[in-house]
Motif scaffolding. Structure first.
Motif, PDB file in Angstrom:
ATOM      1  N   PHE A   1      54.591  28.115  81.817  1.00  0.00           N
ATOM      2  CA  PHE A   1      55.217  28.810  82.942  1.00  0.00           C
ATOM      3  C   PHE A   1      56.349  27.973  83.546  1.00  0.00           C
ATOM      4  N   VAL A   2      56.085  26.694  83.771  1.00  0.00           N
ATOM      5  CA  VAL A   2      57.087  25.811  84.374  1.00  0.00           C
ATOM      6  C   VAL A   2      58.289  25.641  83.435  1.00  0.00           C
ATOM      7  N   ASP A   3      58.013  25.487  82.140  1.00  0.00           N
ATOM      8  CA  ASP A   3      59.116  25.357  81.178  1.00  0.00           C
ATOM      9  C   ASP A   3      60.002  26.598  81.191  1.00  0.00           C
ATOM     10  N   ALA A   4      59.372  27.769  81.318  1.00  0.00           N
ATOM     11  CA  ALA A   4      60.141  29.024  81.350  1.00  0.00           C
ATOM     12  C   ALA A   4      60.992  29.101  82.610  1.00  0.00           C
ATOM     13  N   ILE A   5      60.427  28.705  83.759  1.00  0.00           N
ATOM     14  CA  ILE A   5      61.169  28.746  85.018  1.00  0.00           C
ATOM     15  C   ILE A   5      62.347  27.774  84.975  1.00  0.00           C
ATOM     16  N   VAL A   6      62.086  26.547  84.493  1.00  0.00           N
ATOM     17  CA  VAL A   6      63.142  25.531  84.431  1.00  0.00           C
ATOM     18  C   VAL A   6      64.274  25.973  83.516  1.00  0.00           C
ATOM     19  N   ALA A   7      63.913  26.506  82.344  1.00  0.00           N
ATOM     20  CA  ALA A   7      64.942  26.976  81.400  1.00  0.00           C
ATOM     21  C   ALA A   7      65.734  28.137  81.985  1.00  0.00           C
ATOM     22  N   CYS A   8      65.044  29.014  82.710  1.00  0.00           N
ATOM     23  CA  CYS A   8      65.705  30.173  83.306  1.00  0.00           C
ATOM     24  C   CYS A   8      66.683  29.746  84.398  1.00  0.00           C
ATOM     25  N   LYS A   9      66.286  28.786  85.220  1.00  0.00           N
ATOM     26  CA  LYS A   9      67.165  28.315  86.298  1.00  0.00           C
ATOM     27  C   LYS A   9      68.403  27.613  85.743  1.00  0.00           C
ATOM     28  N   ARG A  10      68.231  26.938  84.614  1.00  0.00           N
ATOM     29  CA  ARG A  10      69.360  26.214  84.024  1.00  0.00           C
ATOM     30  C   ARG A  10      70.336  27.139  83.310  1.00  0.00           C
ATOM     31  N   THR A  11      69.797  28.161  82.666  1.00  0.00           N
ATOM     32  CA  THR A  11      70.642  29.044  81.846  1.00  0.00           C
ATOM     33  C   THR A  11      71.010  30.340  82.558  1.00  0.00           C
ATOM     34  N   GLY A  12      70.381  30.609  83.720  1.00  0.00           N
ATOM     35  CA  GLY A  12      70.700  31.825  84.455  1.00  0.00           C
ATOM     36  C   GLY A  12      70.046  33.063  83.894  1.00  0.00           C
ATOM     37  N   GLY A  13      68.824  32.946  83.373  1.00  0.00           N
ATOM     38  CA  GLY A  13      68.103  34.091  82.819  1.00  0.00           C
ATOM     39  C   GLY A  13      67.460  34.945  83.901  1.00  0.00           C
ATOM     40  N   ASN A  14      66.798  35.987  83.465  1.00  0.00           N
ATOM     41  CA  ASN A  14      66.116  36.909  84.380  1.00  0.00           C
ATOM     42  C   ASN A  14      64.750  36.324  84.754  1.00  0.00           C
ATOM     43  N   VAL A  15      64.661  35.800  85.958  1.00  0.00           N
ATOM     44  CA  VAL A  15      63.432  35.129  86.403  1.00  0.00           C
ATOM     45  C   VAL A  15      62.274  36.105  86.482  1.00  0.00           C
ATOM     46  N   VAL A  16      62.552  37.322  86.976  1.00  0.00           N
ATOM     47  CA  VAL A  16      61.481  38.316  87.152  1.00  0.00           C
ATOM     48  C   VAL A  16      60.850  38.673  85.813  1.00  0.00           C
ATOM     49  N   GLU A  17      61.671  38.946  84.804  1.00  0.00           N
ATOM     50  CA  GLU A  17      61.147  39.327  83.494  1.00  0.00           C
ATOM     51  C   GLU A  17      60.377  38.173  82.849  1.00  0.00           C
ATOM     52  N   ILE A  18      60.890  36.953  83.012  1.00  0.00           N
ATOM     53  CA  ILE A  18      60.210  35.789  82.426  1.00  0.00           C
ATOM     54  C   ILE A  18      58.838  35.594  83.052  1.00  0.00           C
ATOM     55  N   ILE A  19      58.760  35.713  84.366  1.00  0.00           N
ATOM     56  CA  ILE A  19      57.467  35.536  85.045  1.00  0.00           C
ATOM     57  C   ILE A  19      56.502  36.659  84.670  1.00  0.00           C
ATOM     58  N   LYS A  20      57.028  37.881  84.546  1.00  0.00           N
ATOM     59  CA  LYS A  20      56.155  38.993  84.132  1.00  0.00           C
ATOM     60  C   LYS A  20      55.603  38.760  82.723  1.00  0.00           C
ATOM     61  N   ASN A  21      56.481  38.377  81.811  1.00  0.00           N
ATOM     62  CA  ASN A  21      56.034  38.117  80.438  1.00  0.00           C
ATOM     63  C   ASN A  21      55.042  36.962  80.382  1.00  0.00           C
ATOM     64  N   THR A  22      55.333  35.904  81.139  1.00  0.00           N
ATOM     65  CA  THR A  22      54.421  34.757  81.173  1.00  0.00           C
ATOM     66  C   THR A  22      53.081  35.173  81.741  1.00  0.00           C
ATOM     67  N   SER A  23      53.115  35.995  82.787  1.00  0.00           N
ATOM     68  CA  SER A  23      51.876  36.471  83.399  1.00  0.00           C
ATOM     69  C   SER A  23      51.054  37.288  82.406  1.00  0.00           C
ATOM     70  N   ASN A  24      51.719  38.147  81.632  1.00  0.00           N
ATOM     71  CA  ASN A  24      51.004  38.961  80.639  1.00  0.00           C
ATOM     72  C   ASN A  24      50.376  38.101  79.542  1.00  0.00           C
ATOM     73  N   VAL A  25      51.119  37.077  79.098  1.00  0.00           N
ATOM     74  CA  VAL A  25      50.589  36.185  78.058  1.00  0.00           C
ATOM     75  C   VAL A  25      49.370  35.433  78.561  1.00  0.00           C
ATOM     76  N   ILE A  26      49.459  34.884  79.781  1.00  0.00           N
ATOM     77  CA  ILE A  26      48.339  34.138  80.357  1.00  0.00           C
ATOM     78  C   ILE A  26      47.129  35.046  80.538  1.00  0.00           C
ATOM     79  N   THR A  27      47.374  36.270  81.012  1.00  0.00           N
ATOM     80  CA  THR A  27      46.270  37.217  81.209  1.00  0.00           C
ATOM     81  C   THR A  27      45.584  37.550  79.887  1.00  0.00           C
TER      82      THR A  27
END
Length: 296
Positions: free
Chosen positions: A193-219
């Motif tokens: 999760f943290v790696d996804a957030i850090v990469a998203c903040k650096r590259t300007g990705g969609n934070v909402v979609e990344i967190i949703k996908n990460t949440s689904n994977v963890i679940t």
């Protein structure tokens, strides 16, 4: 009747002496650094938000309790197998290994609790971000939802989110704060999760979609792990039963067939065979534990 009373007194003195010996050894071994360990434990309890989930230092009281419990169990089991108070007393020092085993169990349980709580926190965070809020504001709103699920203020994820918000208010970056949390949690899901957030903040990705996908994977991972636990529940019960049955059989035979079991307890060959049996039982227990421990 007098001989029986003398025998009971001898047994009582041996048990009492062995217990005192174990406690005395514990009090004197490592006496130089015991106060440092206790102080470190108190410091971590005071600053709960800085806890490292891979480290747990027992207090003296906890160690004494676990050593005493292990000493009693070891003495009883050893007496069942050998019918010798001397051998049973000699094996009591092995109880000093139990606090380390218990510490690992406590660490694993604590990390499992944090992982389950983190899943709920990610759900709340994703909902706040979907409403168009910034990630900093989303953490504050998520804390309110988490408190509803976990009213206890000492809950791990509540403490962690409070600490994250406090550091964000001090103008620290979200990358630094979450990276610190991941370094202390030692959980694969948190790291991802943290790696996804850090990469998203650096590259300007969609934070909402990344967190949703990460949440689904963890679940999904947690659900799979739960399903595995359900499937293994019966086998784990059978494992515990198979570990207890040999002890019960020896106890029953000792009580109902004393003449049959006498060579086992009285002769050197019988004691040697009993020792081999105990070693095999321990190996079987360790192997069965490893087989049942399935990582997802």
């Amino acid at each position: 009747m007098k001989k029986y009373e003398v025998k009971i007194m001898v047994i009582a003195f041996i048990v009492l002496g062995a217990s005192l010996l174990a406690l005395t050894l514990f009090l004197f071994i490592g006496q130089d650094n015991i106060h440092e360990i206790i102080n470190e434990k108190k410091h971590k309890l005071k600053s709960r938000s800085l806890i490292d989930y891979d480290i747990y230092i027992m207090t003296r009281k906890e160690k004494l309790i676990y050593i005493l419990i292990a000493s009693i169990i070891i003495y009883i089991i050893a007496f069942i197998f050998y019918r010798s108070h001397i051998i049973s007393s000699v094996l009591i020092p092995f109880s000093f290994l139990y606090p380390k085993i218990k510490t690992k169990e406590i660490i694993d349980k604590r990390k499992n609790e944090l992982n389950l709580q983190f899943k709920e926190a990610i759900y709340a965070l994703a909902s706040s971000l979907s409403a168009g809020k910034s990630i900093e504001v989303a953490f504050k709103d998520s804390l309110k939802d988490i408190k509803v699920l976990y009213p206890d203020p000492d809950t791990y994820i509540v403490e962690e989110f409070r600490y994250i918000i406090r550091r964000l208010d001090m103008n620290e970056t979200i990358e630094e704060v979450l990276s610190d949390f991941a370094a202390r949690a030692h959980l694969e899901d948190v790291n991802n999760f943290v790696d996804a957030i850090v990469a998203c903040k650096r590259t300007g990705g969609n934070v909402v979609e990344i967190i949703k996908n990460t949440s689904n994977v963890i679940t999904d991972k947690i659900h799979i792990k739960h399903d595995i636990e359900v499937l293994l529940a019966e086998k784990k019960f059978e494992q515990k039963l198979l570990n207890i049955i040999p002890i019960g059989l020896i106890l029953i035979l000792s009580c109902n067939a004393k003449d049959y079991m006498e060579p086992v307890f009285q002769t050197a060959f019988g004691k040697a065979m009993m020792t081999i049996s105990v070693i095999l039982l321990i190996i079987a227990y360790v192997m069965s534990k490893k087989i049942m421990d399935i990582e997802v």
